[in-house]
Design a protein around this motif. Structure first.
Motif: not given
Length: 257
Positions: A162-169
């Motif tokens: 989830l954190g990776w997704l937030v960071l990427f987007i």
């Protein structure tokens, strides 16, 4: 989309053509040719500065790690570095030099935007436009604010999935929607926070056009890069001027013919 600059009348300067991404890049190409000297000299100076900073970084890193003993734990795969003053380098000197490098890059990018805006307003520039410092402090503050936002995203990115997704987007959203904040600061002396807000609003209002502009810019820069990097001396100024043209035209400001 707001109306562009008024069409020319008899006895007045030539009319500016209707807005399109093609016309934006055509403007950038035409103005690059007519202002070849200042752009090439400024680009060469920027290149020298960046290369020198890279060499200094390498020398400092080499000096810091000289005599260091590097071992790898065959069980865990962990890499251990001891000696050679590496701790001071990796935790103090390295980060400070990195921040300084980013600071210099922000200044260089801002000066290119300044020259592009001057070109969009007047059509001709002199080399001295790259040396002006008005509102540069606001640009640095704006970059720091965005840096804080990226840092917060980085902390969130520690969380798996989830954190990776937030960071990427989140990273894409911030970089895409804030791309015109420097233009607002240098063109209108807008305060940093307001400039970032204005950039978000401008991109949101012209989302389809800016997406096409962004993709076209990536193509232009890619082509410039594969031409042994020399093509970037053309691609970067043309792309920045295409952005300046787009910014001023879609903001309802005047654009030189």
């Amino acid at each position: 989309m707001p109306p562009g600059p008024p069409m020319g009348q008899p006895g007045q300067p030539a009319a500016v053509p209707p807005f399109s991404i093609g016309n934006a890049f055509q403007f950038g190409w035409n103005k690059f040719q007519s202002n070849l000297g200042p752009w090439i000299i400024a680009s060469l100076i920027a290149l020298v500065v960046i290369v020198v900073m890279g060499v200094v970084y390498s020398l400092l890193a080499s000096a810091a790690t000289t005599g260091a003993e590097i071992t790898t734990n065959t069980t865990t795969g962990q890499i251990n570095i001891e000696g050679g003053g590496t701790a001071a380098w990796f935790f103090i000197v390295g980060p400070i030099w990195y921040l300084f490098t980013v600071f210099v890059q922000v200044i260089i990018a801002a000066q290119f935007v300044r020259a592009a805006l001057e070109t969009a307003r007047k059509g001709k520039i002199e080399l001295e436009v790259f040396t002006r410092t008005d509102n540069i402090g606001k640009v640095v503050v704006g970059a720091i604010l965005l840096g804080i936002a990226y840092f917060i995203l980085g902390l969130i990115g520690i969380i798996p999935i989830l954190g990776w997704l937030v960071l990427f987007i989140g990273g894409i959203v911030i970089s895409f929607f804030s791309q015109f904040f420097v233009y607002f600061i240098l063109d209108r002396a807008t305060p940093p926070i307001d400039a970032i807000k204005e950039s978000f609003a401008f991109v949101n209002k012209n989302i389809a056009t800016v997406i096409v502009l962004f993709l076209a810019s990536m193509v232009a820069l890619f082509i410039g890069a594969i031409l042994c990097g020399i093509g970037l001396f053309i691609a970067i100024p043309v792309t920045v001027m295409a952005h300046a043209y787009t910014y001023r035209y879609l903001s309802g400001e005047g654009v030189s013919a």
